[in-house]
Structures are given as structure tokens and as C-alpha cells.
Design a protein around this motif. Structure first.
Motif, PDB file in Angstrom:
ATOM      1  N   GLU A 197       3.408   1.420 -12.682  1.00 43.52           N
ATOM      2  CA  GLU A 197       3.687   1.636 -11.370  1.00 43.52           C
ATOM      3  C   GLU A 197       5.073   0.750 -10.943  1.00 43.52           C
ATOM      4  OE1 GLU A 197      -0.979   2.086  -9.845  1.00 43.52           O
ATOM      5  OE2 GLU A 197       0.127   0.023  -9.689  1.00 43.52           O
ATOM      6  N   LEU A 198       5.315   1.483  -9.554  1.00 45.43           N
ATOM      7  CA  LEU A 198       6.655   0.682  -9.133  1.00 45.43           C
ATOM      8  C   LEU A 198       5.761  -0.357  -8.006  1.00 45.43           C
ATOM      9  CD1 LEU A 198       8.889   3.902  -8.250  1.00 45.43           C
ATOM     10  CD2 LEU A 198       9.393   2.113  -9.583  1.00 45.43           C
ATOM     11  N   VAL A 199       6.224  -1.382  -8.120  1.00 41.50           N
ATOM     12  CA  VAL A 199       5.773  -2.515  -7.428  1.00 41.50           C
ATOM     13  C   VAL A 199       6.808  -3.477  -6.825  1.00 41.50           C
ATOM     14  CG1 VAL A 199       3.685  -2.593  -8.701  1.00 41.50           C
ATOM     15  CG2 VAL A 199       5.541  -4.213  -9.107  1.00 41.50           C
TER      16      VAL A 199
ATOM     17  N   ASP B   5     -11.674  -0.096  13.991  1.00 37.35           N
ATOM     18  CA  ASP B   5     -11.971  -1.685  13.907  1.00 37.35           C
ATOM     19  C   ASP B   5     -11.508  -2.061  12.765  1.00 37.35           C
ATOM     20  OD1 ASP B   5     -13.749  -0.492  12.282  1.00 37.35           O
ATOM     21  OD2 ASP B   5     -15.489  -1.243  13.255  1.00 37.35           O
ATOM     22  N   ALA B   6     -10.721  -1.595  11.935  1.00 38.23           N
ATOM     23  CA  ALA B   6     -10.220  -2.218  10.721  1.00 38.23           C
ATOM     24  C   ALA B   6      -9.622  -3.680  11.042  1.00 38.23           C
ATOM     25  CB  ALA B   6      -9.700  -1.455   9.949  1.00 38.23           C
ATOM     26  N   VAL B   7      -9.972  -4.503  10.122  1.00 37.98           N
ATOM     27  CA  VAL B   7      -9.013  -5.845  10.155  1.00 37.98           C
ATOM     28  C   VAL B   7      -7.817  -5.757  10.102  1.00 37.98           C
ATOM     29  CG1 VAL B   7      -8.699  -8.181   9.237  1.00 37.98           C
ATOM     30  CG2 VAL B   7     -11.251  -7.123   9.419  1.00 37.98           C
ATOM     31  N   ASN B   8      -7.279  -4.620   9.126  1.00 37.03           N
ATOM     32  CA  ASN B   8      -5.897  -4.488   8.936  1.00 37.03           C
ATOM     33  C   ASN B   8      -5.613  -2.872   9.256  1.00 37.03           C
ATOM     34  OD1 ASN B   8      -4.983  -7.053   7.366  1.00 37.03           O
ATOM     35  ND2 ASN B   8      -6.426  -6.455   5.943  1.00 37.03           N
ATOM     36  N   LEU B   9      -5.081  -2.802  10.559  1.00 35.91           N
ATOM     37  CA  LEU B   9      -4.761  -1.732  11.023  1.00 35.91           C
ATOM     38  C   LEU B   9      -3.540  -1.116  10.480  1.00 35.91           C
ATOM     39  CD1 LEU B   9      -6.483  -1.545  14.366  1.00 35.91           C
ATOM     40  CD2 LEU B   9      -6.921  -0.097  12.651  1.00 35.91           C
ATOM     41  N   GLY B  10      -3.377  -0.836   9.300  1.00 39.43           N
ATOM     42  CA  GLY B  10      -1.959  -0.462   8.549  1.00 39.43           C
ATOM     43  C   GLY B  10      -1.656   0.874   8.328  1.00 39.43           C
TER      44      GLY B  10
ATOM     45  N   LEU C 194       7.218  -3.371   2.899  1.00 40.10           N
ATOM     46  CA  LEU C 194       6.448  -3.807   1.695  1.00 40.10           C
ATOM     47  C   LEU C 194       5.092  -4.777   1.887  1.00 40.10           C
ATOM     48  CD1 LEU C 194       9.289  -4.554  -0.815  1.00 40.10           C
ATOM     49  CD2 LEU C 194       8.024  -2.326  -0.563  1.00 40.10           C
ATOM     50  N   ASN C 195       5.391  -5.666   2.804  1.00 38.34           N
ATOM     51  CA  ASN C 195       4.177  -6.368   3.354  1.00 38.34           C
ATOM     52  C   ASN C 195       3.665  -5.687   4.727  1.00 38.34           C
ATOM     53  OD1 ASN C 195       2.199  -8.575   3.809  1.00 38.34           O
ATOM     54  ND2 ASN C 195       3.756  -9.891   4.462  1.00 38.34           N
ATOM     55  N   TRP C 196       2.597  -5.024   4.577  1.00 36.40           N
ATOM     56  CA  TRP C 196       2.021  -4.260   5.543  1.00 36.40           C
ATOM     57  C   TRP C 196       0.588  -3.748   5.207  1.00 36.40           C
ATOM     58  CZ3 TRP C 196       4.172  -3.665  10.318  1.00 36.40           C
ATOM     59  CH2 TRP C 196       3.501  -3.046  11.401  1.00 36.40           C
ATOM     60  N   PRO C 197      -0.266  -4.951   5.332  1.00 37.74           N
ATOM     61  CA  PRO C 197      -1.846  -4.377   4.573  1.00 37.74           C
ATOM     62  C   PRO C 197      -2.383  -3.430   5.526  1.00 37.74           C
ATOM     63  CG  PRO C 197      -1.705  -6.602   5.600  1.00 37.74           C
ATOM     64  CD  PRO C 197      -0.069  -6.134   5.429  1.00 37.74           C
ATOM     65  N   SER C 198      -3.204  -2.756   4.993  1.00 38.92           N
ATOM     66  CA  SER C 198      -3.946  -1.530   5.763  1.00 38.92           C
ATOM     67  C   SER C 198      -5.310  -1.550   4.918  1.00 38.92           C
ATOM     68  CB  SER C 198      -3.268  -0.200   5.621  1.00 38.92           C
ATOM     69  OG  SER C 198      -4.090   0.707   6.491  1.00 38.92           O
ATOM     70  N   ASP C 199      -6.464  -1.458   5.607  1.00 42.35           N
ATOM     71  CA  ASP C 199      -7.697  -1.402   5.042  1.00 42.35           C
ATOM     72  C   ASP C 199      -8.274   0.101   5.022  1.00 42.35           C
ATOM     73  OD1 ASP C 199      -8.056  -3.947   4.908  1.00 42.35           O
ATOM     74  OD2 ASP C 199      -9.196  -4.460   6.848  1.00 42.35           O
ATOM     75  N   ILE C 200      -8.174   1.044   3.793  1.00 40.46           N
ATOM     76  CA  ILE C 200      -8.217   2.181   3.657  1.00 40.46           C
ATOM     77  C   ILE C 200      -9.793   2.390   3.167  1.00 40.46           C
ATOM     78  CG2 ILE C 200      -7.578   4.117   2.337  1.00 40.46           C
ATOM     79  CD1 ILE C 200      -4.821   3.030   2.407  1.00 40.46           C
ATOM     80  N   THR C 201     -10.519   3.379   3.660  1.00 46.21           N
ATOM     81  CA  THR C 201     -11.995   3.528   3.380  1.00 46.21           C
ATOM     82  C   THR C 201     -12.046   4.803   2.983  1.00 46.21           C
ATOM     83  OG1 THR C 201     -12.651   1.983   5.308  1.00 46.21           O
ATOM     84  CG2 THR C 201     -14.141   3.388   4.375  1.00 46.21           C
TER      85      THR C 201
ATOM     86  N   THR D  84      -7.805  -2.462   0.515  1.00 46.98           N
ATOM     87  CA  THR D  84      -6.567  -3.034   1.247  1.00 46.98           C
ATOM     88  C   THR D  84      -5.311  -2.831   0.474  1.00 46.98           C
ATOM     89  OG1 THR D  84      -7.996  -4.722   2.312  1.00 46.98           O
ATOM     90  CG2 THR D  84      -5.644  -4.963   2.589  1.00 46.98           C
ATOM     91  N   SER D  85      -4.702  -1.741   0.992  1.00 45.90           N
ATOM     92  CA  SER D  85      -3.200  -1.338   0.484  1.00 45.90           C
ATOM     93  C   SER D  85      -2.518  -2.818   0.797  1.00 45.90           C
ATOM     94  CB  SER D  85      -2.829  -0.226   1.045  1.00 45.90           C
ATOM     95  OG  SER D  85      -1.422   0.207   0.838  1.00 45.90           O
ATOM     96  N   PRO D  86      -1.406  -2.988   0.215  1.00 41.99           N
ATOM     97  CA  PRO D  86      -0.692  -4.208   0.267  1.00 41.99           C
ATOM     98  C   PRO D  86       0.489  -3.814   1.182  1.00 41.99           C
ATOM     99  CG  PRO D  86      -0.232  -3.361  -2.069  1.00 41.99           C
ATOM    100  CD  PRO D  86      -1.402  -2.520  -1.289  1.00 41.99           C
ATOM    101  N   GLY D  87       1.119  -2.530   1.301  1.00 40.75           N
ATOM    102  CA  GLY D  87       2.149  -2.154   2.050  1.00 40.75           C
ATOM    103  C   GLY D  87       2.523  -0.750   1.988  1.00 40.75           C
TER     104      GLY D  87
END
Length: 324
Positions: A79-81, A287-292, A199-206, A218-221
Motif C-alpha cells: 500500500e501507499l502510505v 454525529d461521528a466523532v471524526n467528521l472527515g 494526510l492527517n484528516w481522520p474520518s469515522d467511516i461506517t 477510522t480512516s487516517p487521512g
């Protein structure tokens, strides 16, 4: 090929279970001292090709060829990280290889239904700006306008994104009448949605399957700055370029993402025999904690040539008797 996940204390062991026919091809791949040494190195951690080549004392080109063979056999994943600039990092995919030496073993692939769903073939959606659809050569509809998600051309989308909301897909339920569903697996390339990219932009994906909430990752970015392998040249490098390939799996033990248990929802809770379809919904709650936000990639964007792949595995009547 089937993956068994054995949990012992807090250690998750990923097994690659093969029948004899499948084992022949895998044995051809690992019948190489170089490739076995690469697997030994990756058993201690994740490395890029330069690091592996240095540890082996081999040229980069030789190492890259052998890494590619292991990737093609799905024994390792790359993976590209982010980190010291975006780079390709290889990781072992399995801890053990198990070969079943029984002719009458259930052929898992024979009892597997695979469907690759285009990302634009959703049947329901809810999208809030920033949002949009991107085709092979241009945007579909207007950027940041939720009405664009209802354009007829949405079926040609190769990338869709939104800040909050969801898209829902319905796969035909092809599990034979009288058969017992044993496992559902979905895979998709996803990441967060930031202005341009970050790159640093967390998002809670359900993810929900048949209206049952499977769990949240939680996606990191939001990854950009280096063009995705399949991302077209007209798409600006300032924008999102690629995501991470994630795997959701639901079986009799619960629900998992990339082999890690995320909920107790089991396949029997999905009531698969009650509908002519299997629904898959992915999104970001208001209402996600990380609205990314969310980016969802098709085969002509990002790093992986696929839409949203579903693998539905089942036992027929004879298999059920044997398993009991």
C-alpha cells in the motif's frame, strides 16, 4: 481460497487455507530462496522495496520482481502510505499456509459468488458538501451540489466523495435456495475527504449490511500529492489521489475489518434469505466523532482496479451435513 482467523489471547493469526489444486500454484511462488527470505523479512515488520533489497543484499530490480510475484499470489500486500513522503510499503498477508490433503474437502471457491459493483450504481444516497462525482474525463454534474448524485451519468462515476452522508448498493442475492450462507466479504478502496487532500484528516467511516450496522473504521487521512496508479492525468495532484483497500467480513464468529473483530453482528443476523438482494451501505454519520468525509474509488481512480467487490460464500445441503 479461504482465510481462517484464529484468536489466541490478543494475537490474531491469519491462515491461508488451500486445497491441493490451489496449493500447487502457491508452492510454485514460494519455491524460491529469495521469495522465502522476503517473507521472513516481512514476518518481522513492514518494509519498502529499498529496505528489503538492502537486507537481502540484492539489486532493487531483482527484489522488485520477486516482491511483485508475492503480491500477485496475494501472499503480501503493498500500500501507499505517508511517511518521509508517500511510499509503497509491503506487509505479509498471512501467518500460516494450511494445505488440506483431502480430495473430498469443500471447494470454497466453487461455493463463492463474486460481484464487482461499480461505485456509481448506488440505489440510495445522501450527500452533503463538499461532495461530488468524477467520471473518466470530467466531473459528473456540478461540484458540491448534492443534486449531482441523482444525474443519470452517475453510473459512469469512478470517484465519489462527500463530507457526511452515505451511498447504498444492492447486490443480487444469488445464494442458491436451500443453501446456508457462511460468510460475506466486501472490499473497497476508501479514504477521508479533506479540502484538496490532507494526510492527517481522520474520518469515522461506517458500514451497514442489510440495515445492520457492522462497525466503524477510522480512516487516517485523505491521500494525495502522488498520483494514484490508476488516477487519470487530467486530475490535479492537489486533489485526492488514492485510498486504502479495506476488507469487511461477516461470518458465524462476528464482523471483522482486515481480520480485526469490530462487532458481534453475525451472518445469521443479516437474514439473507428474506430479500432478493444484499444491501451494502457505507458512509459518515452526522454525529461521528471524526467528521472527515469519505472518498470511494472505482477501477479507473486510485490504486486498485475494482469497485466494491462482494464475495458471498455458502454451504449447500451436502456440505452442511458434512460440516455437522
Amino acid at each position: 481460497m479461504s482465510i481462517n482467523i484464529v484468536i489466541k489471547e490478543v494475537i490474531i493469526i491469519r491462515n491461508l487455507q488451500l486445497n491441493m489444486d490451489q496449493a500447487v500454484e502457491i508452492c510454485k511462488v514460494i519455491n524460491s530462496e529469495v521469495r522465502m527470505n522476503i517473507l521472513k523479512i516481512l514476518s518481522t515488520g513492514s518494509y519498502n522495496v529499498n529496505e528489503i533489497a538492502e537486507k537481502l543484499g540484492l539489486p532493487f530490480s531483482t527484489t522488485a520482481v520477486n516482491v511483485k510475484k508475492l503480491e500477485d499470489a496475494n501472499l503480501i500486500i503493498t500500500e501507499l502510505v505517508p511517511g518521509r513522503g508517500t511510499q509503497k510499503i509491503s506487509t505479509k498477508n498471512y501467518d500460516r499456509i494450511i494445505i488440506d490433503l483431502f480430495q473430498d474437502n469443500i471447494d470454497a471457491e466453487k461455493n463463492t459468488i463474486t460481484i464487482d459493483m461499480p461505485v456509481g450504481e448506488y440505489i440510495d444516497c445522501q450527500a452533503e458538501p463538499s461532495c461530488g462525482l468524477v467520471g473518466n474525463e470530467d466531473y459528473i454534474g456540478m461540484q458540491h451540489d448534492p443534486r449531482s448524485f441523482y444525474e443519470p451519468g452517475r453510473r459512469e462515476a469512478q470517484l465519489l466523495y462527500f463530507r457526511t452522508g452515505y451511498v447504498e448498493y444492492r447486490y443480487p442475492n444469488r445464494i442458491p435456495y436451500g443453501a446456508i450462507a457462511s460468510e460475506l466479504e466486501f472490499s473497497a478502496e476508501v479514504c477521508s475527504e479533506a479540502p484538496y487532500h490532507k494526510l492527517n484528516w481522520p474520518s469515522d467511516i461506517t458500514v451497514w449490511i442489510n440495515d445492520a450496522e457492522i462497525g466503524t473504521w477510522t480512516s487516517p487521512g485523505d491521500f494525495g500529492g502522488e498520483r494514484g496508479f490508476n488516477t487519470p492525468m487530467w486530475w490535479s495532484l492537489n486533489f485526492t489521489q488514492y485510498g486504502l483497500l479495506k476488507h469487511w467480513k461477516i461470518n458465524n464468529e462476528g464482523s471483522f475489518i482486515d481480520g480485526v473483530k469490530i462487532s458481534d453482528i453475525k451472518i445469521e443476523d443479516l437474514r439473507l434469505n428474506e430479500n432478493p438482494f444484499i444491501s451494502f451501505r457505507i458512509g459518515v454519520k452526522k454525529d461521528a466523532v471524526n467528521l472527515g468525509g469519505l472518498n470511494l474509488f472505482g477501477p479507473n481512480f486510485g490504486n486498485y482496479r475494482q469497485g466494491i467487490i462482494m464475495n458471498a460464500r455458502y454451504l449447500n445441503g451436502n456440505d452442511k451435513i458434512k460440516s455437522e
